[in-house]
Design an enzyme around this catalytic site. Structure first.
Site, PDB file in Angstrom:
ATOM      1  N   LYS A 119      45.632 -33.248 -10.670  1.00 45.79           N
ATOM      2  CA  LYS A 119      44.482 -32.348 -10.496  1.00 45.79           C
ATOM      3  C   LYS A 119      43.298 -32.830 -11.331  1.00 45.79           C
ATOM      4  O   LYS A 119      43.477 -33.662 -12.237  1.00 45.79           O
ATOM      5  CB  LYS A 119      44.888 -30.923 -10.902  1.00 45.79           C
ATOM      6  CG  LYS A 119      45.342 -30.797 -12.355  1.00 45.79           C
ATOM      7  CD  LYS A 119      46.086 -29.490 -12.596  1.00 45.79           C
ATOM      8  CE  LYS A 119      46.478 -29.380 -14.064  1.00 45.79           C
ATOM      9  NZ  LYS A 119      47.397 -28.256 -14.307  1.00 45.79           N
ATOM     10  N   TYR A 147      19.130 -34.508 -35.164  1.00 45.36           N
ATOM     11  CA  TYR A 147      18.556 -33.160 -35.016  1.00 45.36           C
ATOM     12  C   TYR A 147      18.951 -32.252 -36.174  1.00 45.36           C
ATOM     13  O   TYR A 147      20.113 -32.252 -36.614  1.00 45.36           O
ATOM     14  CB  TYR A 147      19.085 -32.504 -33.729  1.00 45.36           C
ATOM     15  CG  TYR A 147      18.427 -32.965 -32.456  1.00 45.36           C
ATOM     16  CD1 TYR A 147      17.056 -32.850 -32.265  1.00 45.36           C
ATOM     17  CD2 TYR A 147      19.202 -33.482 -31.431  1.00 45.36           C
ATOM     18  CE1 TYR A 147      16.474 -33.261 -31.061  1.00 45.36           C
ATOM     19  CE2 TYR A 147      18.632 -33.891 -30.238  1.00 45.36           C
ATOM     20  CZ  TYR A 147      17.266 -33.774 -30.063  1.00 45.36           C
ATOM     21  OH  TYR A 147      16.703 -34.171 -28.890  1.00 45.36           O
TER      22      TYR A 147
HETATM   23  C1  PLP Z   1      48.453 -28.587 -15.086  1.00 46.39           C
HETATM   24  C2  PLP Z   1      49.799 -28.125 -14.671  1.00 46.39           C
HETATM   25  C3  PLP Z   1      50.922 -28.958 -14.848  1.00 46.39           C
HETATM   26  C4  PLP Z   1      50.873 -30.236 -15.660  1.00 46.39           C
HETATM   27  O1  PLP Z   1      50.791 -29.882 -17.018  1.00 46.39           O
HETATM   28  P1  PLP Z   1      50.780 -30.959 -18.195  1.00 46.39           P
HETATM   29  O2  PLP Z   1      50.829 -30.133 -19.425  1.00 46.39           O
HETATM   30  O3  PLP Z   1      49.520 -31.701 -18.067  1.00 46.39           O
HETATM   31  O4  PLP Z   1      51.975 -31.819 -18.028  1.00 46.39           O
HETATM   32  C5  PLP Z   1      52.117 -28.550 -14.297  1.00 46.39           C
HETATM   33  N1  PLP Z   1      52.220 -27.360 -13.644  1.00 46.39           N
HETATM   34  C6  PLP Z   1      51.171 -26.514 -13.487  1.00 46.39           C
HETATM   35  C7  PLP Z   1      51.369 -25.231 -12.777  1.00 46.39           C
HETATM   36  C8  PLP Z   1      49.937 -26.867 -14.014  1.00 46.39           C
HETATM   37  O5  PLP Z   1      48.903 -26.024 -13.891  1.00 46.39           O
END
Ligand code: PLP
Length: 386
Positions: free
Chosen positions: A49, A267
């Protein structure tokens, strides 16, 4: 005359990029195989994702597919549509489920919605009643209070003999909220809840663990594991050494200047030099995901009074001084011998010498946020497996 004609014959855009990212796909696929080994008998998916955690869905997706991954998780349907082109026969799960108006995308691109509420379930039942069977998955909430049917809704559904034959989930899943803290008692509690769900949906695959859960042992593995961050070289368990480093971010020194004792930097003049100093002005800022909370001083955003960020060049760790700006960051290079650095050299922001999670901690955040926030200006180079 093209742009290329202006470059030295042996140079390309990457060699002169203001800010750049190297992604080691061999390390990525090694990490996937490593997580697959640790998942024992269970199948191992890849979570890709958010553009593969900021590292590029296309290149990472292809590499993981070629390494043997056949189950992928994305967050939203568009990511699934994109991934489908690179993973022709893989199973692609869409974690946020389905929204009215998107139905056709799940059919056309053969995507699996992860249904997350009674509302989504009703929508999907109507869709499959009309268009025929199509795989779906069910998310069950075991304590996260994010997405998912309640335990009770899930078990009633499992026991509901009147549910239409065209409705056939292929996976039931839940998510641990504190998997990165192995001693948290909630892990066991979520495990026990999920075991009940898994038993209720006998004959349907089940999945509980992301990266962290894989390290909690075999009980947590079920039929399919879902590693994300560990694949990309981030810490799965807080403070535990990550797998192989995948990403290296670097930025170029535009100018090296000298400044005297008492002079201030950036800044707000929040940092005052205590010695005659050499400062490297580097071509990266918060617009590139080099978070402002990494500033050496002058940001109230960071908890715990940590020192701020640091880079790495020519064997030296160099601190960020003063506030990080949109496009530029100032590092103190006084302790780096003058003949070891020059304008045009690259400062490593994170990578083999500066662990991603050290940078994240210095910013008051987590490696996930550093990776997914990298921004659009990074020139990317991929290192492919042999
Ligand atoms: C993002 C996510 C994962 C992966 O999680 P990691 O901690 O990056 O391994 C797995 N399952 C769900 C439902 C997620 O939202």
């Amino acid at each position: 005359m093209t742009d290329q004609d202006f470059l030295p014959a042996d140079a390309d855009e990457f060699d002169i990029a203001p800010v750049r990212l190297t992604v080691d796909l061999a390390a990525l696929t090694d990490n996937w195989r490593d997580m697959a080994r640790r998942s024992g008998k269970s199948r191992t998916a890849a979570v890709v994702k958010a553009d593969a955690y900021g590292l590029g869905l296309e290149d990472c997706g292809i590499a993981l597919y070629e390494a043997g991954a056949r189950d992928f998780f994305v967050a939203v349907v568009q990511e699934g549509v994109t991934l489908r082109a690179y993973a022709p026969d893989a199973r692609i799960f869409v974690l946020s489920g389905i929204w009215p108006g998107q139905e056709h995308l799940f059919f056309e691109h053969d995507l699996v919605p992860v249904l997350t509420s009674e509302e989504q379930l009703a929508l999907w039942m109507a869709v499959v009643a009309e268009h025929g069977d199509h795989p779906c998955a069910l998310q069950v909430d075991t304590g996260f209070n994010r997405l998912g049917l309640s335990m009770q809704e899930a078990i009633e559904l499992a026991d509901d003999v009147s549910r239409p034959a065209s409705f056939s989930p292929v996976l039931v899943l839940s998510h641990l909220h504190s998997g990165d803290m192995p001693s948290a008692p909630s892990n066991k509690a979520q495990l026990e809840s999920f075991q009940k769900v898994s038993a209720a949906f006998e004959g349907i695959d089940s999945s509980l663990s992301a990266s962290a859960g894989i390290f909690l042992g075999e009980d947590y593995h079920f039929d399919l594991t879902r590693p994300g961050i560990a694949l990309y070289g981030g810490e799965a368990i807080d403070g535990m050494k990550p797998l192989r480093t995948v990403a290296k971010a670097e930025a170029r020194i535009i100018q090296i200047r000298t400044a005297g004792t008492g002079d201030t930097v950036s800044y707000g003049a929040t940092y005052q030099l205590t010695r005659p100093s050499r400062l490297a002005i580097v071509s990266v800022g918060y617009a590139d995901g080099y978070l402002r909370s990494l500033s050496g001083s002058g940001v109230p955003l960071r908890a715990g009074g940590t020192q701020g960020g640091f880079g790495f060049i020519a064997g030296h760790r160099i601190p960020v001084v003063g506030r990080i700006t949109m496009d530029l960051t100032i590092f103190d290079v006084t302790d780096v011998p003058e003949n070891e650095i020059k304008t045009g050299d690259y400062v490593e922001l994170f990578g083999p010498n500066i662990p991603l999670d050290d940078v994240a901690r210095a910013a008051g955040t987590i490696g996930y946020e550093v990776l997914t926030g990298l921004g659009l200006r990074h020139e990317r180079r991929y290192i492919y497996p042999d």
